[in-house]
Each structure stands twice: as C-alpha cells, then as structure tokens.
Design a protein around this motif. Structure first.
Motif, PDB file in Angstrom:
ATOM      1  N   LEU A   1       7.406  27.627 -29.339  1.00 33.51           N
ATOM      2  CA  LEU A   1       9.282  27.645 -28.115  1.00 33.51           C
ATOM      3  C   LEU A   1      10.053  27.053 -28.034  1.00 33.51           C
ATOM      4  O   LEU A   1      11.157  27.115 -27.659  1.00 33.51           O
ATOM      5  CB  LEU A   1       8.779  28.620 -27.187  1.00 33.51           C
ATOM      6  CG  LEU A   1       7.212  30.211 -27.465  1.00 33.51           C
ATOM      7  CD1 LEU A   1       7.106  30.118 -26.363  1.00 33.51           C
ATOM      8  CD2 LEU A   1       8.745  31.182 -28.144  1.00 33.51           C
ATOM      9  N   ALA A   2       9.702  25.716 -27.354  1.00 37.10           N
ATOM     10  CA  ALA A   2      10.826  25.006 -27.100  1.00 37.10           C
ATOM     11  C   ALA A   2      11.705  24.811 -28.430  1.00 37.10           C
ATOM     12  O   ALA A   2      12.894  24.227 -28.078  1.00 37.10           O
ATOM     13  CB  ALA A   2       9.652  23.373 -26.650  1.00 37.10           C
ATOM     14  N   GLU A   3      11.340  24.313 -29.216  1.00 40.57           N
ATOM     15  CA  GLU A   3      11.771  23.881 -30.883  1.00 40.57           C
ATOM     16  C   GLU A   3      12.988  25.176 -30.447  1.00 40.57           C
ATOM     17  O   GLU A   3      13.929  24.402 -31.056  1.00 40.57           O
ATOM     18  CB  GLU A   3      10.610  23.652 -31.376  1.00 40.57           C
ATOM     19  CG  GLU A   3      12.103  23.390 -32.971  1.00 40.57           C
ATOM     20  CD  GLU A   3      10.952  22.731 -33.999  1.00 40.57           C
ATOM     21  OE1 GLU A   3      11.561  22.621 -35.536  1.00 40.57           O
ATOM     22  OE2 GLU A   3       9.535  23.079 -34.136  1.00 40.57           O
ATOM     23  N   THR A   4      12.346  25.635 -30.697  1.00 42.73           N
ATOM     24  CA  THR A   4      13.181  27.379 -30.984  1.00 42.73           C
ATOM     25  C   THR A   4      14.469  27.181 -30.021  1.00 42.73           C
ATOM     26  O   THR A   4      15.391  27.230 -30.756  1.00 42.73           O
ATOM     27  CB  THR A   4      12.771  28.751 -31.144  1.00 42.73           C
ATOM     28  OG1 THR A   4      11.803  28.606 -32.237  1.00 42.73           O
ATOM     29  CG2 THR A   4      13.369  29.910 -31.266  1.00 42.73           C
ATOM     30  N   LEU A   5      14.385  27.614 -28.628  1.00 42.56           N
ATOM     31  CA  LEU A   5      14.860  27.757 -27.704  1.00 42.56           C
ATOM     32  C   LEU A   5      16.152  26.783 -27.525  1.00 42.56           C
ATOM     33  O   LEU A   5      17.008  26.121 -26.224  1.00 42.56           O
ATOM     34  CB  LEU A   5      14.480  27.257 -26.254  1.00 42.56           C
ATOM     35  CG  LEU A   5      13.756  28.879 -26.064  1.00 42.56           C
ATOM     36  CD1 LEU A   5      12.587  29.338 -25.029  1.00 42.56           C
ATOM     37  CD2 LEU A   5      14.663  30.170 -25.970  1.00 42.56           C
ATOM     38  N   GLY A   6      15.658  25.296 -28.316  1.00 43.44           N
ATOM     39  CA  GLY A   6      16.275  23.637 -28.305  1.00 43.44           C
ATOM     40  C   GLY A   6      16.323  23.244 -26.030  1.00 43.44           C
ATOM     41  O   GLY A   6      16.525  22.700 -25.578  1.00 43.44           O
ATOM     42  N   VAL A   7      15.066  23.520 -25.835  1.00 42.23           N
ATOM     43  CA  VAL A   7      14.396  22.833 -24.328  1.00 42.23           C
ATOM     44  C   VAL A   7      13.656  22.413 -24.616  1.00 42.23           C
ATOM     45  O   VAL A   7      12.663  22.117 -25.285  1.00 42.23           O
ATOM     46  CB  VAL A   7      14.901  23.957 -23.529  1.00 42.23           C
ATOM     47  CG1 VAL A   7      15.613  24.706 -23.425  1.00 42.23           C
ATOM     48  CG2 VAL A   7      12.952  25.616 -23.695  1.00 42.23           C
ATOM     49  N   SER A   8      12.426  21.480 -22.816  1.00 45.02           N
ATOM     50  CA  SER A   8      12.045  20.827 -23.271  1.00 45.02           C
ATOM     51  C   SER A   8      10.421  21.553 -23.106  1.00 45.02           C
ATOM     52  O   SER A   8      10.440  23.052 -22.978  1.00 45.02           O
ATOM     53  CB  SER A   8      12.132  20.237 -21.847  1.00 45.02           C
ATOM     54  OG  SER A   8      11.649  20.756 -20.503  1.00 45.02           O
ATOM     55  N   ARG A   9       9.359  21.313 -23.242  1.00 48.78           N
ATOM     56  CA  ARG A   9       8.296  21.881 -23.176  1.00 48.78           C
ATOM     57  C   ARG A   9       7.633  22.878 -21.212  1.00 48.78           C
ATOM     58  O   ARG A   9       7.203  23.231 -21.678  1.00 48.78           O
ATOM     59  CB  ARG A   9       6.410  21.127 -23.617  1.00 48.78           C
ATOM     60  CG  ARG A   9       6.872  20.834 -25.137  1.00 48.78           C
ATOM     61  CD  ARG A   9       5.571  20.205 -25.326  1.00 48.78           C
ATOM     62  NE  ARG A   9       4.589  20.939 -25.555  1.00 48.78           N
ATOM     63  CZ  ARG A   9       3.436  21.123 -26.349  1.00 48.78           C
ATOM     64  NH1 ARG A   9       4.217  20.717 -27.304  1.00 48.78           N
ATOM     65  NH2 ARG A   9       2.490  21.520 -26.693  1.00 48.78           N
ATOM     66  N   LEU A  10       8.223  21.583 -20.501  1.00 43.45           N
ATOM     67  CA  LEU A  10       8.411  21.972 -19.010  1.00 43.45           C
ATOM     68  C   LEU A  10       8.619  23.543 -18.758  1.00 43.45           C
ATOM     69  O   LEU A  10       8.538  23.367 -18.517  1.00 43.45           O
ATOM     70  CB  LEU A  10       8.576  20.646 -18.441  1.00 43.45           C
ATOM     71  CG  LEU A  10       8.565  20.704 -17.273  1.00 43.45           C
ATOM     72  CD1 LEU A  10       6.878  21.238 -16.685  1.00 43.45           C
ATOM     73  CD2 LEU A  10       8.893  18.911 -16.580  1.00 43.45           C
ATOM     74  N   SER A  11      10.079  23.277 -19.351  1.00 43.17           N
ATOM     75  CA  SER A  11      10.977  24.272 -19.154  1.00 43.17           C
ATOM     76  C   SER A  11      10.136  25.859 -19.960  1.00 43.17           C
ATOM     77  O   SER A  11      10.129  26.864 -19.316  1.00 43.17           O
ATOM     78  CB  SER A  11      12.186  24.140 -19.892  1.00 43.17           C
ATOM     79  OG  SER A  11      12.822  22.994 -18.808  1.00 43.17           O
ATOM     80  N   VAL A  12       9.654  25.971 -21.150  1.00 42.66           N
ATOM     81  CA  VAL A  12       9.283  26.708 -21.174  1.00 42.66           C
ATOM     82  C   VAL A  12       7.860  27.587 -20.515  1.00 42.66           C
ATOM     83  O   VAL A  12       7.789  28.441 -20.189  1.00 42.66           O
ATOM     84  CB  VAL A  12       8.875  26.587 -23.195  1.00 42.66           C
ATOM     85  CG1 VAL A  12       8.029  27.519 -23.812  1.00 42.66           C
ATOM     86  CG2 VAL A  12      10.086  26.107 -23.771  1.00 42.66           C
ATOM     87  N   ARG A  13       7.162  26.510 -20.236  1.00 41.10           N
ATOM     88  CA  ARG A  13       5.678  26.253 -19.502  1.00 41.10           C
ATOM     89  C   ARG A  13       5.917  26.842 -17.617  1.00 41.10           C
ATOM     90  O   ARG A  13       5.585  28.210 -18.036  1.00 41.10           O
ATOM     91  CB  ARG A  13       4.952  24.812 -18.948  1.00 41.10           C
ATOM     92  CG  ARG A  13       3.626  25.311 -18.174  1.00 41.10           C
ATOM     93  CD  ARG A  13       2.869  23.476 -18.473  1.00 41.10           C
ATOM     94  NE  ARG A  13       3.394  23.232 -19.743  1.00 41.10           N
ATOM     95  CZ  ARG A  13       4.095  21.898 -20.090  1.00 41.10           C
ATOM     96  NH1 ARG A  13       3.887  20.742 -18.790  1.00 41.10           N
ATOM     97  NH2 ARG A  13       2.930  21.272 -21.110  1.00 41.10           N
ATOM     98  N   GLU A  14       7.629  26.032 -17.690  1.00 39.52           N
ATOM     99  CA  GLU A  14       7.942  27.586 -16.231  1.00 39.52           C
ATOM    100  C   GLU A  14       8.848  29.005 -16.597  1.00 39.52           C
ATOM    101  O   GLU A  14       8.056  29.592 -15.478  1.00 39.52           O
ATOM    102  CB  GLU A  14       9.105  26.462 -15.527  1.00 39.52           C
ATOM    103  CG  GLU A  14       8.982  27.071 -14.239  1.00 39.52           C
ATOM    104  CD  GLU A  14       8.393  27.199 -13.265  1.00 39.52           C
ATOM    105  OE1 GLU A  14       8.117  28.069 -12.722  1.00 39.52           O
ATOM    106  OE2 GLU A  14       7.005  26.624 -12.851  1.00 39.52           O
ATOM    107  N   ALA A  15       8.826  29.111 -18.085  1.00 36.70           N
ATOM    108  CA  ALA A  15       9.382  30.242 -17.860  1.00 36.70           C
ATOM    109  C   ALA A  15       8.343  31.229 -18.491  1.00 36.70           C
ATOM    110  O   ALA A  15       8.388  32.578 -18.119  1.00 36.70           O
ATOM    111  CB  ALA A  15      10.411  29.979 -19.270  1.00 36.70           C
TER     112      ALA A  15
END
Length: 222
Positions: A38-52
């Motif tokens: 997800l982090a790769e697909t969205l272009g964000v950090s894993r931390l941002s994905v984890r919080e989302a």
C-alpha cells in the motif's frame, strides 16, 4: 489507486483506502494488500499507511487479525454506526422501529412486486420451513431475516432496503431469542405464508395488517 499529495498524507491515504472499499475493489471479507504494498502504491510512508488503516479499523470498515493481515468488514461507515447503536438498543425499541419499516415495506411490496421478487420470497420461505423442521435455529433466523429483506427489495425503494439491511443483524438476534419457543415458530410460519400470499395477490392493506400481526406476535412472545 493513485499517488497522493503531501498536504495531508494520512488523510489522503484514508480517502484512497475508503474509496477502494466503497467501490468494491476489496469486497467485505477480503484481505487488503500489505502495508508495504500500500505504501508503494500510494507513494507514502508505511507509517502513514499504518495510521490510515488504524483510523479505518476504528471506523469499523477494517479489522486486523494478528499474524494474518487486515480484512474488510464493512463498506459503509454509516451502516457500521447504525449497527453499533442497535447493538446497544433494547429489543422492544427495535420492534418499534421495525413497525415503521415493515409496514411500509409490506405495502409497497404488494403494490410493486415483480415475478422475480415473488420467486425470492418463496425460496426464503422454503428455507425458513426447512430450518424449522431441522431445528436449526441459526438457519431459521437467517432465512427469516432474508424473507423480510426480500420484502424490502420487492418494495423497489433503495433507501428502505438500505435501512433494513442496516438493521438486519439486530433483527436476526431478535428472531433467535423469539424462536426459542416452539409455539412461536408454528404461529410465525402461518403468518409469514399469509404475508407472502397477500403480497402475491397485490393486497396492500392485507399485507400491512399481517406484517403488523407478525410484529405483535413477536412482541407478545418476548
């Protein structure tokens, strides 16, 4: 999904994940991609994905299974909120609300039902009877709820159907409690068949009267 901007990475990620769920890309019961994917697909950090993901778990759309992954549990946060409220509601309060929904559904179904609707109603009644004969309470409750959902579908009013779907789990729990009594099942079988016949005949007034009788029987038994 698309890359998100940097204005609010977590909020943007939440929006993208919510859209995937709402659009059925990830149906209820399916596992979403891994945090890294997800982090790769969205272009964000894993931390941002984890919080989302954490936010959507709290909202009731996702559930995390330790050592397995994260699964979709619902597609509509409003439905989740309603279900949580109904979980805390008294049984009689739920029956009061059903009086409004069931009577409208019965009247509209009698006026608007199509051959496919009647076929769906017949099939749910057959499942209901078979579950009763097999003494399978869970299957009986499922078939009973499906019968009333089929009536709501036959009303051809999407708002009414959505409301009834939101209440379906609470209705199922009420039926389980009610149908522990043998005489209630036998009486209920008869009135549900009568309701089907009224809808089939296009008898809106009769369908409303029988729908009300079913709820009155359930209230008395409880």
């Amino acid at each position: 999904m698309r890359h998100v901007g940097r204005a609010s990475l977590v909020d943007s990620a939440i929006h993208e994940l919510r859209q995937e769920i709402a659009n059925g890309v990830w149906p209820v019961g399916t596992k979403i991609p891994t945090e890294g994917r997800l982090a790769e697909t969205l272009g964000v950090s894993r931390l941002s994905v984890r919080e989302a993901v954490r936010v959507l778990v709290h909202a009731g759309l996702l559930a995390t299974r330790q050592g397995d992954g994260t699964y979709v549990t619902a597609t509509d946060e409003n439905e989740v909120a309603l279900r949580r409220r109904l979980d805390r509601a008294a049984t009689m309060d739920i029956i009061d609300v059903r009086r409004g929904l069931d009577l409208v559904a019965a009247r509209l179904a009698a006026e608007r039902r199509e051959p496919a609707d009647l076929d769906a109603l017949r099939k749910t009644l057959e499942r209901r009877t078979a579950a009763h004969q097999a003494a399978d309470l869970d299957a009986f409750a499922d078939a009973d709820v499906d019968f009333h959902l089929a009536i709501a579908a036959a009303a051809h009013n999407p708002v009414l159907l959505d409301l009834y779907r939101g209440m379906s789990e609470a209705v199922r729990d009420t039926v389980r409690r009610d149908q522990c009594m043998e005489h209630a099942v036998l009486d209920s079988d008869s009135t549900h068949r009568d309701l089907y016949r009224a809808i089939e005949a296009g008898d809106a007034a009769g369908a409303v009267t029988i729908a009300l009788a079913i709820l009155n029987e359930q209230e008395n038994d409880l």
